[in-house]
Design an enzyme around this catalytic site. Structure first.
Site, short mmCIF file in Angstrom:
data_model
loop_
_atom_site.label_atom_id
_atom_site.label_comp_id
_atom_site.label_asym_id
_atom_site.label_seq_id
_atom_site.Cartn_x
_atom_site.Cartn_y
_atom_site.Cartn_z
CB ILE A 63 -1.00 0.06 1.18
CG1 ILE A 63 -0.28 -0.07 2.54
CG2 ILE A 63 -2.10 -0.97 1.02
CD1 ILE A 63 -1.16 0.32 3.73
CB ALA A 85 -3.28 -3.28 4.04
CB SER A 88 -2.83 -5.98 13.02
OG SER A 88 -2.42 -7.34 12.99
CB THR A 137 -8.38 -0.84 16.43
OG1 THR A 137 -8.36 -1.27 17.78
CG2 THR A 137 -7.32 0.25 16.28
CG ASP A 138 -11.63 -1.57 20.77
OD1 ASP A 138 -10.49 -1.89 20.38
OD2 ASP A 138 -12.31 -2.28 21.54
CD GLU A 139 -5.60 -2.38 20.65
OE1 GLU A 139 -4.52 -1.87 20.99
OE2 GLU A 139 -5.73 -3.58 20.38
CE1 TYR A 163 -3.00 -2.04 14.97
CE2 TYR A 163 -4.03 -2.07 17.14
CZ TYR A 163 -4.11 -2.24 15.77
OH TYR A 163 -5.31 -2.62 15.19
CB ALA A 165 0.16 6.12 18.43
CE LYS A 167 -5.98 0.58 12.13
NZ LYS A 167 -6.05 0.06 10.72
CG ASP A 294 0.62 -6.15 32.19
OD1 ASP A 294 0.41 -6.55 31.02
OD2 ASP A 294 -0.23 -5.56 32.86
P1 NAD Z 1 -3.66 -8.98 10.06
O1 NAD Z 1 -2.34 -8.60 10.66
O2 NAD Z 1 -4.17 -10.36 10.24
O3 NAD Z 1 -3.64 -8.71 8.49
C1 NAD Z 1 -3.04 -7.58 7.92
C2 NAD Z 1 -2.89 -7.83 6.43
O4 NAD Z 1 -2.33 -6.64 5.85
C3 NAD Z 1 -1.95 -8.98 6.10
O5 NAD Z 1 -2.53 -9.80 5.11
C4 NAD Z 1 -0.70 -8.29 5.57
O6 NAD Z 1 -0.01 -9.06 4.60
C5 NAD Z 1 -1.27 -7.03 4.98
N1 NAD Z 1 -0.30 -5.93 4.94
C6 NAD Z 1 0.49 -5.49 5.95
N2 NAD Z 1 1.27 -4.49 5.52
C7 NAD Z 1 0.95 -4.27 4.22
C8 NAD Z 1 1.41 -3.35 3.24
N3 NAD Z 1 2.36 -2.45 3.50
N4 NAD Z 1 0.83 -3.39 2.02
C9 NAD Z 1 -0.13 -4.29 1.72
N5 NAD Z 1 -0.57 -5.20 2.61
C10 NAD Z 1 -0.04 -5.18 3.84
O7 NAD Z 1 -4.69 -7.90 10.63
P2 NAD Z 1 -6.23 -8.09 11.03
O8 NAD Z 1 -6.29 -8.56 12.41
O9 NAD Z 1 -6.92 -8.83 9.94
O10 NAD Z 1 -6.69 -6.58 11.02
C11 NAD Z 1 -7.13 -5.96 9.80
C12 NAD Z 1 -7.47 -4.51 10.09
O11 NAD Z 1 -8.49 -4.45 11.09
C13 NAD Z 1 -6.29 -3.69 10.62
O12 NAD Z 1 -6.35 -2.42 10.03
C14 NAD Z 1 -6.55 -3.62 12.12
O13 NAD Z 1 -6.02 -2.42 12.65
C15 NAD Z 1 -8.06 -3.63 12.17
N6 NAD Z 1 -8.66 -4.21 13.39
C16 NAD Z 1 -8.28 -5.45 13.83
C17 NAD Z 1 -8.91 -5.99 14.96
C18 NAD Z 1 -8.56 -7.38 15.46
O14 NAD Z 1 -9.07 -7.79 16.50
N7 NAD Z 1 -7.74 -8.15 14.77
C19 NAD Z 1 -9.90 -5.28 15.60
C20 NAD Z 1 -10.26 -4.02 15.12
C21 NAD Z 1 -9.64 -3.51 14.00
#
Ligand code: NAD
Length: 357
Positions: A63, A85, A88, A137-139, A163, A165, A167, A294
């Site tokens: 990206i 993407a 995370s 995220t809620d974070e 992380y 910050a 987001k 922790d």
């Molecule tokens: P994940 O880490 O499982 O997946 C991230 C994906 O992004 C991977 O497939 C990775 O290859 C791709 N990626 C990373 N850097 C990239 C780059 N520079 N260019 C292209 N692709 C890239 O994450 P997830 O848990 O599926 O989370 C997805 C989104 O949802 C994130 O934005 C995260 O902040 C948000 N989110 C996650 C949760 C959770 O509980 N997992 C909750 C709320 C929000």
């Protein structure tokens, strides 16, 4: 192919992104362009159920590569972008924040630049319905006391980790591109997801798989930190709704209404595994629980008020935590083909995984 609603999904080989891709293809009416760099967290095996669909396209793209993103937009002419993407994992952000700034902040900025130019050149009809959906995220809202408070869409941002910050910064850029340049956007801030295809360094899969391997089940501190857990397929359904029906410029909080301490989560997994796959050692899996020091800046509690998405879009979770965790354990028991290669790879040591974790 005509008549299909085309969505460019970034991060579609990750945990939530792959659930979104699987959902959009399986319900029909969509063409999905999955743009993913395949970092350690990306796994094309998670797309196996849809990889042969004529409506599914995969592109290994970063990206941060704006030229490549512009080319994909020109080629596939999406009706919406769902931007997932990201880097995370909170623990990784503490060890190496630079990648989080690069992907989550700069990468989102590049996506916005490319999307804005693309959107400006669309015809009136397509320009009117286009959405840039940023999945967050809620974070970003920071730390809640154990006994009070809940995050609404108006809660001020107060991120604690590199992380969260990063987001938070990306959320601000997305809003700025809407306010300053008029790009049609929607934002969603979700609580902790769990479910199938979750990378094995995260808390829930780590505990399931360590338990089966007779390894310690690490829990930070006393395991008192509270998270609001949501089954990933309920999240994917909410994301489709927000992308299609969310009001331009708005954000929506998404949560499972299932607050649990980390210790409760781990004990629930142990108790279910004791029934589903009793330990050959004859002990309860609870005996493998190990409390560890922790992590710094560990937020005590997150809790989501999902009133807005419920009242405006009619979304509620359909899977309770008890149902979802049981289904998740069953999935890991039945799908070692997916997680075994990942467990074998060395992913920067045996990380602990909490929260998202
Ligand atoms: P994940 O880490 O499982 O997946 C991230 C994906 O992004 C991977 O497939 C990775 O290859 C791709 N990626 C990373 N850097 C990239 C780059 N520079 N260019 C292209 N692709 C890239 O994450 P997830 O848990 O599926 O989370 C997805 C989104 O949802 C994130 O934005 C995260 O902040 C948000 N989110 C996650 C949760 C959770 O509980 N997992 C909750 C709320 C929000």
């Amino acid at each position: 192919m005509t008549g299909k609603f085309t969505v460019l999904v970034t991060g579609g080989a990750g945990f939530i992104g792959s659930a979104v891709c699987r959902r959009l293809i399986s319900i029909g009416g969509y063409r999905v362009i999955n743009l993913d760099q395949l970092t350690y967290a990306g796994n094309r095996a998670s797309l196996r159920p849809i990889e042969n669909s004529p409506d599914y396209v995969f592109s290994k793209t970063n990206i941060c590569n704006e030229t490549a993103i512009r080319e994909l937009l020109r080629t596939y002419r999406p009706d919406a972008i769902m931007h997932l993407a990201a880097e995370s994992h909170v623990d990784r952000s503490i060890d190496g924040p630079a990648a989080f700034v690069e992907t989550n902040v700069i990468g989102t900025f590049r996506m916005l630049n490319a999307a804005l130019d693309y959107w400006r050149k669309l015809d009136d009809e397509k320009r009117g319905r286009f959405r840039f959906h940023h999945i967050s995220t809620d974070e970003v809202f920071g730390d809640l006391p154990f006994d009070s408070g809940i995050f609404t869409e108006n809660t001020p941002y107060a991120p604690s980790s590199p992380y969260s910050a990063s987001k938070a910064a990306s959320d601000h850029f997305v809003r700025a591109w809407h306010e300053t340049y008029g790009l049609p956007i929607v934002l969603s801030n979700c609580s902790n997801n769990y479910g199938p295809y979750h990378f094995p360094e995260k808390l829930i899969p780590l505990v399931i798989l360590n338990a089966l391997d007779d390894k310690p089940l690490p829990i930070y501190g006393k395991g008192e930190n509270v998270r609001d857990w949501l089954f990933v397929e309920d999240h994917a359904r909410a994301l489709e709704l927000v992308m299609r029906e969310g009001r331009n410029g708005q954000s929506y909080n998404i949560g499972g209404g299932s607050e649990r301490t980390n210790l409760q989560v781990v004990e629930t997994i142990c108790d279910l595994l004791d029934k589903k796959r009793p330990s050959l050692l004859g002990n309860s899996y609870r005996s493998q629980i190990a409390f560890v020091v922790d992590r710094p800046g560990h937020d005590r509690r997150y809790a989501i008020d999902a009133t807005k998405i419920r009242s405006e879009l009619g979304w509620t979770p359909t899977v309770t935590f008890e149902e979802g965790i049981s289904a998740t354990i069953d999935w890991y028991l039945e799908n070692s083909w997916w997680w075994q290669p990942l467990r074998k790879q060395r992913y920067a040591g045996e990380r602990l995984g909490t929260a998202k974790g």
